[in-house]
Write a protein that holds these residues in place. Sequence first.
Motif, short mmCIF file in Angstrom:
data_model
loop_
_atom_site.label_atom_id
_atom_site.label_comp_id
_atom_site.label_asym_id
_atom_site.label_seq_id
_atom_site.Cartn_x
_atom_site.Cartn_y
_atom_site.Cartn_z
N ILE A 165 -6.94 -16.37 -19.70
CA ILE A 165 -7.27 -17.60 -19.88
C ILE A 165 -8.97 -17.60 -20.50
O ILE A 165 -9.52 -17.13 -19.78
N TRP A 166 -9.00 -18.21 -21.66
CA TRP A 166 -10.29 -18.18 -22.18
C TRP A 166 -10.86 -19.64 -22.35
O TRP A 166 -10.29 -20.32 -23.03
N MET B 298 2.96 -10.74 -23.48
CA MET B 298 1.58 -11.03 -22.74
C MET B 298 1.53 -12.68 -23.47
O MET B 298 1.48 -12.79 -24.62
N LYS B 299 0.74 -13.39 -22.47
CA LYS B 299 0.68 -14.77 -23.11
C LYS B 299 -1.10 -15.17 -22.58
O LYS B 299 -1.53 -14.54 -21.55
N ALA B 300 -1.67 -15.70 -23.62
CA ALA B 300 -3.03 -16.15 -23.28
C ALA B 300 -3.00 -17.63 -23.87
O ALA B 300 -2.36 -18.17 -24.73
N LEU B 301 -4.26 -18.35 -23.08
CA LEU B 301 -4.48 -19.68 -23.27
C LEU B 301 -5.77 -19.87 -23.49
O LEU B 301 -6.89 -19.33 -22.85
N LEU B 302 -6.15 -20.63 -24.82
CA LEU B 302 -7.32 -20.62 -25.20
C LEU B 302 -7.78 -22.09 -24.97
O LEU B 302 -7.06 -22.91 -25.38
N LEU B 303 -8.97 -22.58 -24.20
CA LEU B 303 -9.44 -23.76 -23.98
C LEU B 303 -10.63 -24.13 -24.56
O LEU B 303 -11.71 -23.43 -24.49
N THR B 304 -10.68 -25.45 -25.35
CA THR B 304 -11.98 -25.57 -25.78
C THR B 304 -11.97 -27.23 -25.95
O THR B 304 -10.92 -27.97 -25.89
N ASN B 305 -12.97 -27.78 -26.11
CA ASN B 305 -13.22 -29.43 -26.13
C ASN B 305 -12.78 -29.90 -27.42
O ASN B 305 -12.23 -30.82 -27.61
N HIS B 306 -13.25 -29.27 -28.54
CA HIS B 306 -12.82 -29.91 -29.86
C HIS B 306 -12.42 -28.79 -30.83
O HIS B 306 -13.12 -27.85 -30.99
N LEU B 307 -11.42 -29.29 -31.76
CA LEU B 307 -11.12 -28.26 -32.76
C LEU B 307 -10.99 -29.23 -33.93
O LEU B 307 -9.99 -29.60 -34.27
N ILE B 308 -12.06 -29.39 -34.66
CA ILE B 308 -12.00 -30.09 -35.83
C ILE B 308 -12.71 -29.50 -37.06
O ILE B 308 -11.99 -29.41 -38.11
#
Length: 364
Positions: free
Chosen positions: A69-70, A1-11
């Motif tokens: 996809i999140w 199982m594969k998942a993709l997590l998307l967000t604008n910033h990771l700091i």
Amino acid sequence: MKALLLTNHLINYAGSEIQILEVYNLLKNKNFDVHVFANITGAPIIDQFSKSDILSSLDGISPADYHLIWSQHSLFARLFKQPFEDFSTLIFSVHLSPFEMLELSSLAYMTLIGAYFIANSPETADKLSEFGIDRKSIHISYNCSPSDFCCPSPKEILPLKKIVIVSNHPPKEVQAAAKLLQRRYNVNLIGDKNPQLVTPEILHEFDCIISIGKTVQYALLANKAVYCYDHFGGPGYLNNDNYTDAQYNNFSGRGFGKKTAKKIVREVIYGYEAENNFVKEIRDKSIYQLELFFDRLLFLPPQIIDVTLQKIIHKSYPVEEKIAVFYRGKQKFSAKSIKYKKQRNILTFLLLLLLFINLWALMN
């Protein structure tokens, strides 16, 4: 199982970033192959992820390769630079605020493809509903947290000795209250100039937590006294009179007034025992457990994205790409001038307004 997590910033150790980190860890524990992408990344939080799981670009990434996809911000359309064959996957449009434009701008195409909407609070769910999202498509997460924070109620209430303030933006009255409390107690600050990931082990060290947002859920699961207050104000210690309203607003402090430093000090000291008793009385804390929430999500049927839908989503690609370019440029150019800040705010507003108008036009 594969998942993709998307967000604008990771700091930073902050709201949306902590959310991605916790979902990432949960899915890894479930043996998912997880990839994470953000427009901008940096220390300290990026060090919590495996480097091999961080995507440097979305070019060549096919959404058809993922089972889940999140998407937390305006990035999803950038997966559709070109159409693919029909595919199916679980798609979650995640909303951690009732007023953040980056989270609202993708509503049109997310609605069109039948995505599941994740709202962190009833307040956010109501705002999504006002925009025409079907309540049946909205799942309230209550900003749930890892079950690692769960701790049985102590048999007896320990005396108040150690207090921690968890905040990236402590208001003046909290800072002043901290100085007064330091005369009698051990007071620590996490956040702001002392960034630190809040863990169950760290939380266990303290008798009282002063904070808002997800740290409140941490404290509730850990059966710790929590004083809900920060830059929005807040109710203070939770009780039967304010708990429902505070929960509705995601324990953000909104909906309640400001307090003076002296009042905060009095309430922290003299309301401590009552707060401990109230936390023990809260019956259904399972709504704050991330694992239980995700177990329900993973049983939902996937969305089917045909080529026609992909072409519609693709129309939002150029604007979302411009937003990404802007944020990457913002990260490189950290000007302090008031003029730059005004230009930055105006540009952000115009980009998001353009995206919002463009996407809603797709529905008409």
